[in-house]
Design a protein around this motif. Structure first.
Motif, mmCIF file in Angstrom:
data_model
loop_
_atom_site.group_PDB
_atom_site.id
_atom_site.type_symbol
_atom_site.label_atom_id
_atom_site.label_comp_id
_atom_site.label_asym_id
_atom_site.label_seq_id
_atom_site.Cartn_x
_atom_site.Cartn_y
_atom_site.Cartn_z
ATOM 1 N N THR A 16 60.188 98.695 52.842
ATOM 2 C CA THR A 16 59.593 99.922 54.018
ATOM 3 C C THR A 16 60.227 99.659 55.001
ATOM 4 O O THR A 16 60.137 98.337 55.728
ATOM 5 N N LEU A 17 60.874 99.866 56.221
ATOM 6 C CA LEU A 17 61.553 100.526 56.711
ATOM 7 C C LEU A 17 60.355 100.819 58.438
ATOM 8 O O LEU A 17 59.965 101.738 57.925
ATOM 9 N N ARG A 18 60.799 99.658 59.172
ATOM 10 C CA ARG A 18 59.795 100.547 59.897
ATOM 11 C C ARG A 18 61.529 101.294 61.121
ATOM 12 O O ARG A 18 62.509 100.158 61.682
ATOM 13 N N GLY A 19 61.221 101.871 61.137
ATOM 14 C CA GLY A 19 61.843 102.716 62.490
ATOM 15 C C GLY A 19 61.922 103.537 63.705
ATOM 16 O O GLY A 19 60.739 104.421 63.845
ATOM 17 N N ARG A 20 62.401 103.674 65.001
ATOM 18 C CA ARG A 20 62.460 104.380 65.744
ATOM 19 C C ARG A 20 63.288 105.454 66.322
ATOM 20 O O ARG A 20 64.194 104.707 66.084
ATOM 21 N N ALA A 21 62.317 106.446 66.305
ATOM 22 C CA ALA A 21 63.470 107.968 66.229
ATOM 23 C C ALA A 21 64.063 106.849 67.889
ATOM 24 O O ALA A 21 63.303 106.566 68.754
ATOM 25 N N GLY B 299 70.735 108.281 65.335
ATOM 26 C CA GLY B 299 70.018 107.570 65.754
ATOM 27 C C GLY B 299 68.556 106.373 66.484
ATOM 28 O O GLY B 299 68.907 105.866 67.028
ATOM 29 N N THR B 300 67.857 106.529 64.587
ATOM 30 C CA THR B 300 66.987 106.020 64.550
ATOM 31 C C THR B 300 67.322 104.700 64.471
ATOM 32 O O THR B 300 68.147 104.196 64.151
ATOM 33 N N LEU B 301 66.712 103.654 65.126
ATOM 34 C CA LEU B 301 67.101 102.302 65.207
ATOM 35 C C LEU B 301 65.775 101.519 63.902
ATOM 36 O O LEU B 301 64.547 101.783 64.076
ATOM 37 N N PHE B 302 66.202 101.204 63.227
ATOM 38 C CA PHE B 302 65.346 99.976 61.714
ATOM 39 C C PHE B 302 64.840 98.749 63.078
ATOM 40 O O PHE B 302 65.660 97.788 63.940
ATOM 41 N N LEU B 303 63.688 97.906 63.319
ATOM 42 C CA LEU B 303 62.752 96.934 63.578
ATOM 43 C C LEU B 303 62.334 96.784 62.559
ATOM 44 O O LEU B 303 61.334 96.824 62.007
#
Length: 175
Positions: free
Chosen positions: A36-41, A82-86
């Motif tokens: 499960t990835l946490r993504g920030r738009a 452009g979503t960053l995976f954190l």
């Protein structure tokens, strides 16, 4: 503190795959099927965070292609551009090697000359094509860029950095 492990660059094909620019030293684990990835738009898209389940991952022409649960069309995948995976920085440790550090472990460390004179605090580690640099903020608010090489940065510990800079590297230029 969050660390970026990847960024969605673009879509690939018509079935919802995304091309990811890898920014981790362990992509096989970080982007494994079932993860499960946490993504920030991106900010222009609101900067909201969402979770994405990896359903497939493969390398293609030197880039990582991911399929994510619920992302089945090119249009939906394009919304992730452009979503960053954190990940949380607390989940990462550089291990037992005393000569290896992650950037976030250096940021915020005090910097002094080998004679003990305080220089400032590491704000950021810059990775440039020629070499890595430490961006150090001095007590008077100036930013000093220090080449991160053994000749200038002889000592790095978990709580302090000592430098032996050549004349003029740290001190302001006087007229």
């Amino acid at each position: 503190m969050d660390l970026v492990i990847g960024r969605v660059v673009k879509t690939h094909g018509v079935r919802g795959e995304v091309v990811v620019d890898i920014r981790t030293d362990d992509p096989a684990t970080r982007f494994a099927v079932g993860t499960t990835l946490r993504g920030r738009a991106p900010r222009q898209a609101g900067g909201d965070e969402s979770e994405y389940q990896v359903t497939a991952a493969r390398m293609h022409s030197g880039r990582l292609l991911l399929s994510l649960e619920g992302i089945a069309t090119r249009e939906r995948a394009d919304e992730l551009r452009g979503t960053l995976f954190l990940i949380d920085a607390a989940d990462v440790d550089s291990g037992d090697d005393p000569d290896e550090f992650y950037d976030h472990e250096l940021e915020g460390l005090p910097v002094s000359r080998v004679d003990g004179e305080s220089i400032g605090t590491v704000r950021e580690v810059l990775h440039l094509p020629g070499s890595d640099l430490l961006a150090v903020v001095t007590p008077d608010g100036r930013e000093v860029l220090i080449p991160f090489v053994a000749e200038i940065v002889p000592t790095v510990t978990r709580d302090h950095i000592e430098i032996d800079p050549p004349d003029g590297l740290v001190d302001p230029v006087e007229d």
